[in-house]
Each structure stands twice: as structure tokens, then as C-alpha cells.
Design an enzyme around this catalytic site. Structure first.
Site, mmCIF file in Angstrom:
data_model
loop_
_atom_site.group_PDB
_atom_site.id
_atom_site.type_symbol
_atom_site.label_atom_id
_atom_site.label_comp_id
_atom_site.label_asym_id
_atom_site.label_seq_id
_atom_site.Cartn_x
_atom_site.Cartn_y
_atom_site.Cartn_z
ATOM 1 N N ASP A 164 -8.941 -8.200 -6.751
ATOM 2 C CA ASP A 164 -9.903 -7.417 -7.535
ATOM 3 C C ASP A 164 -10.570 -8.274 -8.609
ATOM 4 O O ASP A 164 -11.534 -7.856 -9.237
ATOM 5 C CB ASP A 164 -9.186 -6.230 -8.198
ATOM 6 C CG ASP A 164 -9.616 -4.893 -7.603
ATOM 7 O OD1 ASP A 164 -10.605 -4.871 -6.855
ATOM 8 O OD2 ASP A 164 -8.954 -3.882 -7.874
ATOM 9 N N LYS B 260 -10.594 1.143 2.530
ATOM 10 C CA LYS B 260 -10.174 -0.260 2.383
ATOM 11 C C LYS B 260 -9.174 -0.649 3.472
ATOM 12 O O LYS B 260 -9.271 -1.725 4.063
ATOM 13 C CB LYS B 260 -9.563 -0.485 0.989
ATOM 14 C CG LYS B 260 -10.606 -0.517 -0.125
ATOM 15 C CD LYS B 260 -9.979 -0.408 -1.506
ATOM 16 C CE LYS B 260 -11.068 -0.319 -2.581
ATOM 17 N NZ LYS B 260 -10.537 -0.049 -3.911
ATOM 18 N N GLN C 245 -4.900 0.458 -6.923
ATOM 19 C CA GLN C 245 -6.069 1.335 -7.055
ATOM 20 C C GLN C 245 -6.091 1.992 -8.439
ATOM 21 O O GLN C 245 -5.104 2.605 -8.866
ATOM 22 C CB GLN C 245 -6.033 2.414 -5.953
ATOM 23 C CG GLN C 245 -7.237 3.336 -5.950
ATOM 24 C CD GLN C 245 -8.537 2.608 -5.628
ATOM 25 O OE1 GLN C 245 -8.597 1.740 -4.775
ATOM 26 N NE2 GLN C 245 -9.601 2.981 -6.325
#
Length: 299
Positions: free
Chosen positions: A120, A53, A97
Site C-alpha cells: 500500500d 483485490k 484493509q
């Protein structure tokens, strides 16, 4: 002939749009798109994801920030970091994460991210906006957003008259995917482990999306001839043909079998997977445009 969607190619085209939009925003408004990724602990798979990422964010021209915290980090410390990122105007996207170490309450952390920075798409405000059809101000969870790009490129923007079946009802994928299909005027059924005669329900689908986490569950007899099949599953199964102890990746769809019937199908690996990071970058540049009062790009 069955069309096999090349997820890497579609993801690359999304990234090209992101790069162009990032550059244009910087030139027009002097705003450099910023993404902060937070990782707690030393889970190898999580670190691999975060590294990819970060690498992609830099490639897109973002300001890319990574916060790596030890596994023993306290809830208050993680919450304080998220609060600091929330108030940092140079950061447009915040990603924590998952999974977090077991002693941390991940839901509290996710819900503490400002909805407009929740790239997200997991905040209840973003889930609510999607559920009420507000795609203009919310952010959509990356994997369903990526799967929807495949659907739009196959069937166009308007899915009127098409039946869609989503196998799986998770908050992460199944529910938002169903909402996206519904917003595009498809007639949508959410199926799951308690659905009666699941194969028969699936055979009615012009668009069949599988996200249950059961290896190669969907067979050719589940697929309506000419259907579009989107496979979101990622499962590791033994591969003795490769040698002792070896494994291989498969989806929730028995690819070779279903491909005999489907008109369009995504492979695993190389289908939906590459789209997840691409849509994370897309969400970040969308968030940056909104923060700067600019019209964001469409994907």
C-alpha cells in the site's frame, strides 16, 4: 478535441504486464508471487474492495491469501497476524484493509508491516524513500502511482518545464503525488484549503491533480487551456433525475465544464479508480522480484 483517459484500458495494460512478470518470475526462479489481504469487521464497502483485490490477485497468477477477522479482534491478535505474515517467505505483499474498527490503532498496524512487503506504500520508510527520490527500493502508494502512469503516458518520463499543481496534502495521496511529479522534474505546487486564491494557482498548472473530496469543486475557469486534469475525487451526490433517494458518483472536478478547456482529462468513475487495484498488483509483483533478487518490471 479533449482526450478522455480510459482508466479501465490503462489498468488492463498494467495488469497484462503484471501477469507476464508473474509468470516469468515463476518460470525463472520458481517464485510464486504472494499477496495477503487482512480485513477486520464487516464493513460492506471494505469487503467489496477486498473481494475485488482477491479476484484480481488470482487472475494475475498470485498466491492469494485472505484473513477475515471479527470486528472484536484485539490489537495484539491483529499485530500477531501481521508478524506471522512478515516472516512468511511465500508472502511478498501485505495489505491491511482500512478503515479498521475504531478500537484498533491502525497506524501501529500499518507501521508494523515490513516496508518491503508494504504494497500500500504507507510505511514511513516507503514515504521517506519517495521523499528522498529513491524509487528503486521503495514502494509507492497505489493511487498516486496510478495517477502518475496517466501523467507519464501523456507527457513522457521527463516533466521538465511543466508546472504541476496538486490540490490536497494528505499523506495518502497529495504528498506522494507531489513527490512523484517532483521526481519527474515538474515544478510542483501543493495547494489546499488554506491556499489563497486557489483558482489562480490552479490556472497556472500544465498538470492539475485534484484530491480534496469536494464534489465538482474545480470548474473550467480554474483550468489552464490545454492542461492535463487528473481527478482523484470520489464523491456521492444526490441524483433526483434517477429517482427518489438515488445518487451518482462524481469527482472533485466538474467534468463536463472542465473538459471544455482541458486537453486531457480523467473521468469519474472510470479514471483513476481502476488504476488503484492495478498498481496494488504491480507493487506486489515488484516486491516479489526484489525478494527473489530479480529486476522488477517497470510500469
Amino acid at each position: 478535441m479533449t482526450t478522455v483517459i480510459d482508466g479501465k484500458q490503462v489498468a488492463a495494460s498494467v495488469i497484462e504486464t503484471v501477469k507476464a512478470a508473474t509468470s516469468a518470475l515463476d518460470k525463472q526462479s520458481g517464485v510464486k508471487t504472494g499477496l495477503a489481504v487482512v480485513i477486520v469487521g464487516d464493513d460492506p464497502a471494505s469487503h467489496a474492495y477486498v473481494n475485488s483485490k482477491g479476484k484480481m490477485a488470482k487472475e494475475c497468477g498470485f498466491k492469494s491469501v485472505q484473513h477475515t477477522l471479527p470486528a472484536w479482534t484485539k490489537q495484539e491478535e491483529l499485530a500477531a497476524l501481521v508478524a506471522a505474515l512478515n516472516s512468511d517467505p511465500s508472502i511478498h505483499g501485505i495489505l491491511v484493509q482500512l478503515p479498521l474498527p475504531k478500537h484498533l490503532k491502525s497506524e501501529l498496524i500499518i507501521q508494523s508491516i515490513l516496508p518491503e512487503k508494504d504494497v500500500d506504500g504507507l510505511h514511513v520508510v516507503n514515504a521517506g524513500k519517495l521523499a528522498t527520490g529513491d524509487l528503486e527500493t521503495g514502494l509507492v502508494s497505489c493511487t498516486p502511482a496510478g495517477a502518475m502512469v496517466f501523467v507519464r503516458r501523456t507527457h513522457g518520463e521527463d516533466l521538465s518545464g511543466l508546472n504541476a499543481v496538486v490540490i490536497g496534502r494528505s499523506n495518502l495521496f497529495g504528498k506522494p503525488m507531489a513527490q512523484l511529479l517532483l521526481n519527474a522534474n515538474a515544478t510542483v505546487t501543493i495547494a489546499h484549503s488554506r491556499t489563497k486564491d486557489l483558482p489562480a494557482v490552479c490556472r497556472n498548472a500544465d498538470i492539475l491533480v485534484a484530491a480534496v473530496g469536494r464534489p465538482e469543486m474545480v470548474r473550467s475557469e480554474w483550468v489552464k487551456p490545454g492542461a492535463t486534469v487528473i481527478d482523484v475525487g470520489i464523491n456521492r451526490i444526490p441524483a433526483p433525475e434517477k429517482g427518489e433517494g438515488k445518487t451518482r458518483l462524481v469527482g472533485d472536478v466538474a467534468f463536463e465544464d472542465a473538459a471544455k478547456v482541458a486537453a486531457v482529462i480523467t473521468p469519474v468513475p472510470g479514471g483513476v479508480g481502476p488504476m488503484t487495484i492495478a498498481m496494488l498488483m504491480a507493487n506486489t509483483v515488484i516486491a516479489a522480484h526484489r525478494a527473489a533478487g530479480q529486476t522488477p518490471p517497470t510500469f
